[in-house]
Design an enzyme around this catalytic site. Sequence first.
Site, PDB file in Angstrom:
ATOM      1  N   LYS A 124     -13.640  -0.490   3.643  1.00 55.93           N
ATOM      2  CA  LYS A 124     -13.637  -1.678   2.785  1.00 55.93           C
ATOM      3  C   LYS A 124     -14.926  -2.445   3.077  1.00 55.93           C
ATOM      4  O   LYS A 124     -15.504  -2.304   4.153  1.00 55.93           O
ATOM      5  CB  LYS A 124     -12.451  -2.576   3.133  1.00 55.93           C
ATOM      6  CG  LYS A 124     -11.112  -1.867   2.959  1.00 55.93           C
ATOM      7  CD  LYS A 124     -10.283  -2.509   1.878  1.00 55.93           C
ATOM      8  CE  LYS A 124      -8.946  -1.829   1.703  1.00 55.93           C
ATOM      9  NZ  LYS A 124      -8.672  -1.386   0.350  1.00 55.93           N
ATOM     10  N   GLU A 167     -15.295   1.168  -0.708  1.00 52.66           N
ATOM     11  CA  GLU A 167     -14.906   0.045  -1.562  1.00 52.66           C
ATOM     12  C   GLU A 167     -15.756  -1.158  -1.180  1.00 52.66           C
ATOM     13  O   GLU A 167     -16.082  -1.343  -0.003  1.00 52.66           O
ATOM     14  CB  GLU A 167     -13.430  -0.293  -1.358  1.00 52.66           C
ATOM     15  CG  GLU A 167     -12.501   0.798  -1.823  1.00 52.66           C
ATOM     16  CD  GLU A 167     -11.048   0.392  -1.683  1.00 52.66           C
ATOM     17  OE1 GLU A 167     -10.453  -0.015  -2.686  1.00 52.66           O
ATOM     18  OE2 GLU A 167     -10.524   0.470  -0.560  1.00 52.66           O
ATOM     19  N   HIS A 213      -1.820   8.231  -6.123  1.00 51.86           N
ATOM     20  CA  HIS A 213      -2.402   7.973  -7.446  1.00 51.86           C
ATOM     21  C   HIS A 213      -3.736   8.674  -7.641  1.00 51.86           C
ATOM     22  O   HIS A 213      -4.179   8.872  -8.766  1.00 51.86           O
ATOM     23  CB  HIS A 213      -2.472   6.467  -7.742  1.00 51.86           C
ATOM     24  CG  HIS A 213      -3.624   5.756  -7.126  1.00 51.86           C
ATOM     25  ND1 HIS A 213      -3.640   5.372  -5.816  1.00 51.86           N
ATOM     26  CD2 HIS A 213      -4.808   5.339  -7.645  1.00 51.86           C
ATOM     27  CE1 HIS A 213      -4.781   4.742  -5.558  1.00 51.86           C
ATOM     28  NE2 HIS A 213      -5.515   4.713  -6.660  1.00 51.86           N
ATOM     29  N   ARG A 255      14.539 -10.354  -6.006  1.00 51.98           N
ATOM     30  CA  ARG A 255      15.258 -11.538  -5.539  1.00 51.98           C
ATOM     31  C   ARG A 255      14.583 -12.802  -6.073  1.00 51.98           C
ATOM     32  O   ARG A 255      14.155 -13.648  -5.324  1.00 51.98           O
ATOM     33  CB  ARG A 255      15.259 -11.549  -4.020  1.00 51.98           C
ATOM     34  CG  ARG A 255      16.344 -12.424  -3.441  1.00 51.98           C
ATOM     35  CD  ARG A 255      16.444 -12.300  -1.974  1.00 51.98           C
ATOM     36  NE  ARG A 255      15.139 -12.213  -1.345  1.00 51.98           N
ATOM     37  CZ  ARG A 255      14.942 -11.913  -0.071  1.00 51.98           C
ATOM     38  NH1 ARG A 255      15.949 -11.655   0.697  1.00 51.98           N
ATOM     39  NH2 ARG A 255      13.736 -11.863   0.447  1.00 51.98           N
ATOM     40  N   LYS A 299      -5.876  10.936 -11.179  1.00 50.83           N
ATOM     41  CA  LYS A 299      -7.204  10.614 -11.734  1.00 50.83           C
ATOM     42  C   LYS A 299      -7.770  11.846 -12.426  1.00 50.83           C
ATOM     43  O   LYS A 299      -7.716  12.952 -11.901  1.00 50.83           O
ATOM     44  CB  LYS A 299      -8.161  10.153 -10.623  1.00 50.83           C
ATOM     45  CG  LYS A 299      -7.820   8.774 -10.076  1.00 50.83           C
ATOM     46  CD  LYS A 299      -8.869   8.309  -9.086  1.00 50.83           C
ATOM     47  CE  LYS A 299      -8.402   7.079  -8.331  1.00 50.83           C
ATOM     48  NZ  LYS A 299      -8.733   5.814  -8.959  1.00 50.83           N
ATOM     49  N   LYS A 321       3.333   5.308  -1.520  1.00 54.77           N
ATOM     50  CA  LYS A 321       2.926   5.383  -0.131  1.00 54.77           C
ATOM     51  C   LYS A 321       2.949   3.980   0.486  1.00 54.77           C
ATOM     52  O   LYS A 321       2.938   3.010  -0.283  1.00 54.77           O
ATOM     53  CB  LYS A 321       1.549   6.007  -0.026  1.00 54.77           C
ATOM     54  CG  LYS A 321       0.469   5.089  -0.599  1.00 54.77           C
ATOM     55  CD  LYS A 321      -0.860   5.674  -0.391  1.00 54.77           C
ATOM     56  CE  LYS A 321      -1.924   4.681  -0.691  1.00 54.77           C
ATOM     57  NZ  LYS A 321      -2.038   3.517   0.137  1.00 54.77           N
ATOM     58  N   HIS A 376      -4.988  10.068   0.003  1.00 57.26           N
ATOM     59  CA  HIS A 376      -6.005  10.375  -1.001  1.00 57.26           C
ATOM     60  C   HIS A 376      -7.073  11.359  -0.493  1.00 57.26           C
ATOM     61  O   HIS A 376      -7.404  12.329  -1.148  1.00 57.26           O
ATOM     62  CB  HIS A 376      -6.722   9.107  -1.471  1.00 57.26           C
ATOM     63  CG  HIS A 376      -5.807   7.995  -1.888  1.00 57.26           C
ATOM     64  ND1 HIS A 376      -4.580   8.228  -2.442  1.00 57.26           N
ATOM     65  CD2 HIS A 376      -5.946   6.650  -1.846  1.00 57.26           C
ATOM     66  CE1 HIS A 376      -4.001   7.055  -2.726  1.00 57.26           C
ATOM     67  NE2 HIS A 376      -4.814   6.089  -2.365  1.00 57.26           N
ATOM     68  N   ASP A 420      -3.996   4.180   5.395  1.00 58.96           N
ATOM     69  CA  ASP A 420      -3.956   3.692   4.011  1.00 58.96           C
ATOM     70  C   ASP A 420      -4.488   4.738   3.036  1.00 58.96           C
ATOM     71  O   ASP A 420      -3.880   4.983   1.998  1.00 58.96           O
ATOM     72  CB  ASP A 420      -4.783   2.399   3.903  1.00 58.96           C
ATOM     73  CG  ASP A 420      -4.729   1.769   2.523  1.00 58.96           C
ATOM     74  OD1 ASP A 420      -3.663   1.855   1.882  1.00 58.96           O
ATOM     75  OD2 ASP A 420      -5.743   1.189   2.081  1.00 58.96           O
TER      76      ASP A 420
HETATM   77  C1  BG6 Z   1      -4.774   2.373  -2.525  1.00 58.51           C
HETATM   78  C2  BG6 Z   1      -5.047   1.684  -1.211  1.00 58.51           C
HETATM   79  O1  BG6 Z   1      -3.996   3.512  -2.326  1.00 58.51           O
HETATM   80  O2  BG6 Z   1      -6.002   2.748  -3.128  1.00 58.51           O
HETATM   81  C3  BG6 Z   1      -5.981   0.517  -1.387  1.00 58.51           C
HETATM   82  O3  BG6 Z   1      -3.819   1.238  -0.648  1.00 58.51           O
HETATM   83  C4  BG6 Z   1      -7.212   0.915  -2.158  1.00 58.51           C
HETATM   84  O4  BG6 Z   1      -6.329  -0.045  -0.138  1.00 58.51           O
HETATM   85  C5  BG6 Z   1      -6.837   1.650  -3.425  1.00 58.51           C
HETATM   86  O5  BG6 Z   1      -7.941  -0.259  -2.464  1.00 58.51           O
HETATM   87  C6  BG6 Z   1      -8.058   2.169  -4.147  1.00 58.51           C
HETATM   88  O6  BG6 Z   1      -7.671   2.772  -5.349  1.00 58.51           O
HETATM   89  P1  BG6 Z   1      -8.749   3.073  -6.454  1.00 58.51           P
HETATM   90  O7  BG6 Z   1      -7.988   3.814  -7.510  1.00 58.51           O
HETATM   91  O8  BG6 Z   1      -9.289   1.759  -6.912  1.00 58.51           O
HETATM   92  O9  BG6 Z   1      -9.808   3.899  -5.804  1.00 58.51           O
END
Ligand code: BG6
Length: 513
Positions: A365, A243, A205, A68, A209, A175, A267, A262
């Site tokens: 985080k 992270e 994702h 949009r 990897k 997701k 993952h 999340d």
């Molecule tokens: C995402 C999360 O799926 O993965 C994020 O929503 C996170 O919060 C991210 O930061 C981390 O991905 P990667 O590939 O950097 O480990």
Amino acid sequence: MTSAAELGLDNPLRDPQDRRLPRIAGPCGVVLFGVTGDLARKKLIPAIYDLANRGLLPPGFALIGFARHDFGEQGFAQLAKKAAKAGARTPWRESTWKQLFAGVRFVEGSFDDDTAWEKLSHTLAELDEKQGTQGNHAFYLSIPPGLFPVVVSKLKQHGLAQAPGDAWRRVVIEKPFGHDLESAQQLNEIVAEVFPPESVFRIDHYLGKETVQNILAFRFANGMFEPVWNSHYVDHVQITMAEDIGIGTRAGYYDGIGAARDVIQNHLLQLMALVAMEEPVSLNAASLRIEKQKILANARPPQRLDLHTSHAQYTTGWAGGEEVAGYLEEEGIPADSTTETYAAIRLDIETRRWAGVPFYLRVGKRLGRRVTEVAVVFKRAPHLPFQSTDVEELGQNALVMRIQPDEGVTLRFGAKVPGTVMEIRDVNMDFAYGGTFVEDSPEAYERLILDVLLGDPPLFPQHEEVELAWEILDPIIRHWSRKKSIDTYPAGTWGPQSADAMIARDGRRWRRP
Ligand code: BG6
């Protein structure tokens, strides 16, 4: 761009089943919903450029943005070029961009605007004819799940979900797949009404990897690890996703979701399933899913959730030498938010192989540094024929699969310290991707987007896995929301005391990666 001859694709002796050869997508278009979002700009558009640059996209390829925003075709092309330039992992080549650009289109409109959907229909038909996309289209939903129902129903209403003749239509879903079991089931019903299961690609994702796929190679291509991969030898497993970043500009997405939904729901539970599952009969999607599902169906938290889970929020602290804000001071976060930015849980897998071996999962985080790893920690030797003072520093043997950023595998064991006495200390034996292979690991999204375009499903979880994962997490999240209060940890540290206490109760401690 690399030619078919250079890639060896015109070789008449080429075995089409040979997966070592580059796999190239056939003619198709990708319709991207949510083009202005973080994910599209930082990951998806650069990954599409990189695929093109590696010669893995066909000349008959198109990228269509739907949003949009009134930036028009030129504006969208500029946004895409900027995003590709900023995020690409392969060198910038104007010629690659020019080729991609020929198939770039933009449709302006909101998701409930039928005129915009008609325009999308015409655009796709025009691309099929002029750009040669041949009716093959993937609809990539990089949008909040609340918008899935309208987008999916409009795809159906405008006949876009149904492919003509031999062509295909696929839907790609990012997701979070719901926020609990019930909402995940509802989402699934909505999608299943329009697309058959083989046309639905759910993205996790982490599965794209390289190092995550290496878990399968490591376990099943080698004979020496499998005999010790069980409760006779393994004491426990620690899966860490730390992270150093905070929530940045993602307050709108993150608050109310939190660390467990999340990343544990997807993952980390996927990582756990790959580490714990039995050997699949083959690496096809059906066989892999069967084995992963058995693990997810048999994994559960211990009864006492107060003792075996921990959740917390970061407070003001330090990151990269700078003082950083606490979660509650981040822009867009309500001052009374109880969303967790750290979560640690213990799971027990009730199978013969894993009975009595806890799996500890933790994510956070603003922790000490960015690292994702799976550590399989072994039992101590039943007897040590040394003086206790000689082995004071000896820990437990561990096999650490380093997912990122320092990709590789480490084996930790005791070795004699050089000298005239028998002193033993822990040492590391390392395999590092960087030092062994000249090829860079492709970005996860490159692999996954290519798999979608090729219709190759093994790396995409099906709804059964998603629902089993919610079944594991739902009681934990309910327990936390009943508690109402939340622990804290200063930014830049390794999490709250309650997480240390949780694992210490079992006589163990977290690794400091
Ligand atoms: C995402 C999360 O799926 O993965 C994020 O929503 C996170 O919060 C991210 O930061 C981390 O991905 P990667 O590939 O950097 O480990």
